[in-house]
Design a protein around this motif. Structure first.
Motif, PDB file in Angstrom:
ATOM      1  N   SER A 130       0.844  -1.196   0.000  1.00 18.14           N
ATOM      2  CA  SER A 130       0.000   0.000   0.000  1.00 18.14           C
ATOM      3  C   SER A 130       0.876   1.241   0.000  1.00 18.14           C
ATOM      4  N   VAL A 131       0.300   2.338  -0.485  1.00 20.50           N
ATOM      5  CA  VAL A 131       0.952   3.640  -0.464  1.00 20.50           C
ATOM      6  C   VAL A 131      -0.007   4.623   0.195  1.00 20.50           C
ATOM      7  N   GLN A 132       0.475   5.338   1.225  1.00 17.42           N
ATOM      8  CA  GLN A 132      -0.372   6.311   1.896  1.00 17.42           C
ATOM      9  C   GLN A 132      -0.237   7.667   1.221  1.00 17.42           C
ATOM     10  N   ILE A 133      -1.384   8.276   0.926  1.00 15.32           N
ATOM     11  CA  ILE A 133      -1.398   9.615   0.346  1.00 15.32           C
ATOM     12  C   ILE A 133      -1.319  10.631   1.481  1.00 15.32           C
ATOM     13  N   PRO A 134      -0.370  11.552   1.443  1.00 16.38           N
ATOM     14  CA  PRO A 134      -0.275  12.563   2.511  1.00 16.38           C
ATOM     15  C   PRO A 134      -1.589  13.337   2.640  1.00 16.38           C
ATOM     16  N   ASN A 135      -1.992  13.605   3.850  1.00 14.33           N
ATOM     17  CA  ASN A 135      -3.271  14.281   4.080  1.00 14.33           C
ATOM     18  C   ASN A 135      -3.344  15.645   3.393  1.00 14.33           C
ATOM     19  N   MET A 136      -2.198  16.310   3.252  1.00 14.31           N
ATOM     20  CA  MET A 136      -2.208  17.624   2.626  1.00 14.31           C
ATOM     21  C   MET A 136      -2.594  17.553   1.154  1.00 14.31           C
ATOM     22  N   LEU A 137      -2.465  16.360   0.554  1.00 11.58           N
ATOM     23  CA  LEU A 137      -2.824  16.203  -0.856  1.00 11.58           C
ATOM     24  C   LEU A 137      -4.259  15.707  -1.044  1.00 11.58           C
ATOM     25  N   LEU A 138      -4.935  15.388   0.063  1.00 13.07           N
ATOM     26  CA  LEU A 138      -6.299  14.879  -0.023  1.00 13.07           C
ATOM     27  C   LEU A 138      -7.290  16.026  -0.171  1.00 13.07           C
ATOM     28  N   PRO A 139      -8.386  15.800  -0.895  1.00 15.38           N
ATOM     29  CA  PRO A 139      -9.430  16.832  -0.975  1.00 15.38           C
ATOM     30  C   PRO A 139      -9.947  17.179   0.418  1.00 15.38           C
ATOM     31  N   PRO A 140     -10.334  18.421   0.625  1.00 13.83           N
ATOM     32  CA  PRO A 140     -10.831  18.825   1.944  1.00 13.83           C
ATOM     33  C   PRO A 140     -11.985  17.955   2.434  1.00 13.83           C
ATOM     34  N   GLN A 141     -12.781  17.429   1.501  1.00 13.94           N
ATOM     35  CA  GLN A 141     -13.922  16.596   1.889  1.00 13.94           C
ATOM     36  C   GLN A 141     -13.511  15.309   2.578  1.00 13.94           C
ATOM     37  N   LEU A 142     -12.265  14.901   2.420  1.00 12.35           N
ATOM     38  CA  LEU A 142     -11.800  13.658   3.028  1.00 12.35           C
ATOM     39  C   LEU A 142     -11.097  13.879   4.363  1.00 12.35           C
ATOM     40  N   HIS A 143     -11.015  15.127   4.807  1.00 13.59           N
ATOM     41  CA  HIS A 143     -10.423  15.390   6.113  1.00 13.59           C
ATOM     42  C   HIS A 143     -11.478  15.197   7.199  1.00 13.59           C
ATOM     43  N   ASN A 144     -11.083  14.569   8.299  1.00 13.83           N
ATOM     44  CA  ASN A 144     -12.044  14.226   9.346  1.00 13.83           C
ATOM     45  C   ASN A 144     -11.766  14.903  10.689  1.00 13.83           C
ATOM     46  N   ASP A 145     -11.051  16.003  10.638  1.00 11.85           N
ATOM     47  CA  ASP A 145     -10.811  16.764  11.871  1.00 11.85           C
ATOM     48  C   ASP A 145     -12.148  17.184  12.478  1.00 11.85           C
ATOM     49  N   PRO A 453      -7.791   8.612 -13.952  1.00 13.64           N
ATOM     50  CA  PRO A 453      -8.491   9.823 -14.415  1.00 13.64           C
ATOM     51  C   PRO A 453      -9.507  10.332 -13.393  1.00 13.64           C
ATOM     52  N   GLY A 454     -10.189   9.409 -12.717  1.00  7.35           N
ATOM     53  CA  GLY A 454     -11.156   9.820 -11.707  1.00  7.35           C
ATOM     54  C   GLY A 454     -10.502  10.522 -10.541  1.00  7.35           C
ATOM     55  N   LEU A 455      -9.362   9.990 -10.079  1.00  5.57           N
ATOM     56  CA  LEU A 455      -8.631  10.625  -8.993  1.00  5.57           C
ATOM     57  C   LEU A 455      -8.104  12.000  -9.408  1.00  5.57           C
ATOM     58  N   ALA A 456      -7.585  12.086 -10.629  1.00  8.54           N
ATOM     59  CA  ALA A 456      -7.041  13.352 -11.110  1.00  8.54           C
ATOM     60  C   ALA A 456      -8.137  14.407 -11.201  1.00  8.54           C
ATOM     61  N   TYR A 457      -9.262  14.028 -11.764  1.00  7.28           N
ATOM     62  CA  TYR A 457     -10.361  14.991 -11.897  1.00  7.28           C
ATOM     63  C   TYR A 457     -10.866  15.425 -10.524  1.00  7.28           C
ATOM     64  N   SER A 458     -10.994  14.460  -9.615  1.00  6.71           N
ATOM     65  CA  SER A 458     -11.491  14.789  -8.275  1.00  6.71           C
ATOM     66  C   SER A 458     -10.560  15.761  -7.561  1.00  6.71           C
ATOM     67  N   ALA A 459      -9.247  15.591  -7.761  1.00  8.28           N
ATOM     68  CA  ALA A 459      -8.286  16.500  -7.135  1.00  8.28           C
ATOM     69  C   ALA A 459      -8.430  17.917  -7.683  1.00  8.28           C
ATOM     70  N   VAL A 460      -8.525  18.021  -9.011  1.00  9.99           N
ATOM     71  CA  VAL A 460      -8.674  19.345  -9.635  1.00  9.99           C
ATOM     72  C   VAL A 460     -10.006  19.972  -9.210  1.00  9.99           C
ATOM     73  N   SER A 461     -11.047  19.143  -9.163  1.00 14.25           N
ATOM     74  CA  SER A 461     -12.356  19.654  -8.780  1.00 14.25           C
ATOM     75  C   SER A 461     -12.357  20.141  -7.337  1.00 14.25           C
ATOM     76  N   ALA A 462     -11.724  19.376  -6.445  1.00 14.16           N
ATOM     77  CA  ALA A 462     -11.744  19.710  -5.023  1.00 14.16           C
ATOM     78  C   ALA A 462     -10.919  20.947  -4.701  1.00 14.16           C
ATOM     79  N   PHE A 463      -9.760  21.091  -5.361  1.00 15.17           N
ATOM     80  CA  PHE A 463      -8.850  22.179  -5.003  1.00 15.17           C
ATOM     81  C   PHE A 463      -9.022  23.436  -5.863  1.00 15.17           C
ATOM     82  N   VAL A 464      -9.518  23.253  -7.082  1.00 14.33           N
ATOM     83  CA  VAL A 464      -9.557  24.390  -8.011  1.00 14.33           C
ATOM     84  C   VAL A 464     -10.981  24.720  -8.459  1.00 14.33           C
ATOM     85  N   LEU A 465     -11.625  23.755  -9.110  1.00 12.85           N
ATOM     86  CA  LEU A 465     -12.907  24.036  -9.751  1.00 12.85           C
ATOM     87  C   LEU A 465     -14.049  24.188  -8.742  1.00 12.85           C
TER      88      LEU A 465
END
Length: 607
Positions: A130-145, A453-465
């Motif tokens: 497995s590879v862990q994605i750093p939390n700073m790179l995750l869309p805000p919707q996936l943060h559980n603070d 492609p789904g992950l890439a689009y979701s990242a752009v959508s979450a952080f930019v669009l």
């Protein structure tokens, strides 16, 4: 407050006694058909169908406002489970935003919310690593603070207690099978299912006629793919401007593990193996693993029902996923104590129907407010219940005031004009629920291009669009119609369960405590005119996918007939977990899910 025709106010069971006494039998044959017998009637200002977060929140909000303003509105909640919470299953990492609006002081009210999230991990799995994605790179919707790991079943029980304390009448074990209509087509209320019919639909000695509940407003809060909600949406064309809804199936186990291995508040989500092994694999889904006090691990697996390969076995995918090193280490030395499954709305923003109709409204997952990127819907369900409660309270009390001013003598529900509370629609559209869903409106559809492609689009959508993109990725095809022919897809070999980490289906099914009265009409029904679909279409063309997508072993095929070679569909309805997947995914949608007798189904306590 409606006071006419409350002759059954002591409870639905007491009304059933009146019906039962009217069913004298002679020589084992009932005198009258069930349909010919008159039903008892109850009247309420508001009836909520479904005792989940949305229905209970609406009921609570109405009673809160009534208490604060010195008004009197009668409200009841009808729940098909044996008790409030018995049919509730969810992850659940809970966002408290909606609950805080409903009960600002919930932290001092003994709410069953005591495991704050302490660690948040998101992994992409291969078969062995497995590879862990750093939390700073995750869309805000996936943060559980600030979120909590909870049992939604227990939270709903607590909400039920709060509702009853405010004066809401709650009727568990009450299966609503019918929507009632006025002559002008508006909704008049609902009716409960007849009890005491045998498999052939004949009356037994225990027969009790269903009961009608008439209401000024009928709030449908049945959850995903509720039978009454689906009927109303079709009858009033509420989905005419919405995308075709798409769904997922969530499977869940609860494990007790040694306390020394427990990490309260640990949260882990994964993508990748076993559903996606290549960059462009299109099967949507992932997993969750949560540690909840005192020593529980909640593990679950969600599969998008828009998958193409009919050989996919959703339960087996869940079982083999648990053997991944990143998962199995959390279960070592533990014991599985509960199992269940439930369908989820995943269409999001573009699949939300019109929310109101003459005489009522759609709430929570009946409307489809789940945020599939967050993997959360409880907070939005609570908010929708509150908004509906606000609007319904204002509309009904205004009607009462106008009736008093005009000198109208009120004798029951029919004394008032039927209302369509359109303000609920506008309130939801301007709420944070729609804002939240709009930000991720295209994310699910982007995974139809594949995992990467789904992950890439979701990242752009979450952080930019953030949902502002000038295009829309529409869904126009049902999940059932996205299934490919069996001949076009590879078969899948699954490992045998080891009985320690993975289990055969029937062993796990016992942990759901599901149970139905065997001698009753089947609640899983082949639609009229489609009696031959299973043997003529599903099995030869799609290799009978209902055998593999059902998480309860309800569907199987008989051995070939010696003469014709035909294999007939066998429906083991007593196993049903009420997940509704068969209503969604069978080829040509030949199965219709309806409610069984009240109290039937799973008996969840920790889910």
């Amino acid at each position: 407050m409606i006071r006419g025709l409350l002759r059954c106010r002591g409870g639905l069971a007491s009304a059933g006694l009146h019906a039962r006494r009217a069913t004298l039998r002679q020589g084992g044959v009932a005198r009258f058909s069930a349909e010919a017998m008159e039903r008892e009637a109850m009247e309420y200002d508001v009836v909520a169908v479904g005792g989940g977060p949305a229905g209970l929140s609406a009921a609570i909000r109405i009673k809160q406002l009534a208490e604060a303003q010195g008004k009197d509105l009668s409200v009841c909640v009808l729940e098909k489970g044996s008790e409030i919470g018995a049919h509730i299953l969810s992850g659940n990492v809970f966002e408290t935003r909606g609950l805080t609006e409903l009960f600002p002081d919930w932290k001092n009210m003994d709410a069953p919310i005591d495991t704050p999230v302490t660690e948040d991990a998101f992994l992409v799995l291969s078969e062995t690593s497995s590879v862990q994605i750093p939390n700073m790179l995750l869309p805000p919707q996936l943060h559980n603070d600030g979120n909590y790991v909870i049992s939604l079943s227990q939270l709903v029980r607590w909400l039920g207690e709060q509702a009853e304390a405010l004066g809401v009448d709650i009727y568990p074990g009450t299966a609503v099978s019918e929507v009632l209509y006025n002559e002008d087509g508006s909704v008049r209320g609902v009716a409960t299912r007849d009890l005491g019919l045998d498999k052939e639909g004949e009356m037994k000695s225990t027969f009790a006629r269903g009961i009608e509940i008439h209401a000024r407003q009928t709030l449908l809060s049945e959850g995903c793919r509720g039978s009454c909600s689906e009927e109303v949406m079709e009858r009033f064309g509420l989905r005419s401007d919405a995308d075709v809804q798409t769904y997922g199936l969530g499977l869940k186990e609860i494990w007790e593990i040694p306390e020394e291995n427990h990490k309260p508040g640990f949260v882990q989500h994964t993508l990748g193996w076993p559903l996606q092994s290549g960059f462009f694999d299109k099967t949507f889904g992932g997993s969750f693993l949560y540690h909840m006090k005192p020593n529980l691990v909640l593990v679950g697996f969600v599969v998008g029902l828009d998958y193409e390969n009919p050989h996919l076995n959703l339960y087996q995918e869940f079982q083999r996923w648990k053997h991944h090193p990143a998962v199995s280490k959390h279960l070592e030395g533990g014991q599985c104590v509960s199992y269940g499954a439930r369908a989820l709305n995943e269409g999001g923003y573009h699949a939300i129907p019109q929310l109101t109709f003459p005489g009522g409204a759609l709430l929570g997952c009946s409307a489809g407010f789940l945020n599939s990127v967050k993997i959360k819907g409880s907070h939005t369900a609570i908010k929708s219940g509150m908004e509906a409660g606000d609007v319904v309270f204002a509309a009904l009390t205004q009607q009462q005031e106008e009736a008093e001013e005009s000198g109208l003598e009120v004798e029951g529900v029919a004394s008032y004009p039927v209302l369509q509370v359109d303000e609920y629609q506008s309130r939801m559209e301007s709420s944070w629920v729609f804002d939240e869903l709009q930000e991720v409106r295209n994310c699910h559809a982007a995974f139809h291009w594949g995992l990467v492609p789904g992950l890439a689009y979701s990242a752009v959508s979450a952080f930019v669009l953030k949902g502002r993109e000038p295009w829309t990725l529409h869904n126009t095809v049902s999940d059932a119609d996205k299934t490919k022919l069996a001949s076009q897809c590879p078969t899948i070999d699954y490992p045998k369960p080891d009985g320690k980490i993975s289990f055969d289906l029937l062993t796990n099914l016992q942990r759901s405590n599901t149970n139905h009265e065997h001698d009753q009409p089947a609640h899983l029904r082949v639609k009229e005119g489609m009696e031959g679909c299973a043997s003529a279409t599903s099995l030869p063309n799609y290799d009978g996918p209902e055998q593999r997508f059902c998480p309860a072993g309800v569907y199987e095929y008989s051995e070939p007939d010696e003469e014709s070679g035909q294999r007939d569909l066998v429906i083991n309805a007593q196993n049903c977990l009420h997940c509704k997947t068969c209503d969604i995914k069978t080829p040509q949608n030949y199965i219709r899910w309806t409610v069984p007798e009240g109290e039937g189904g799973p008996q969840y306590t920790l889910s």
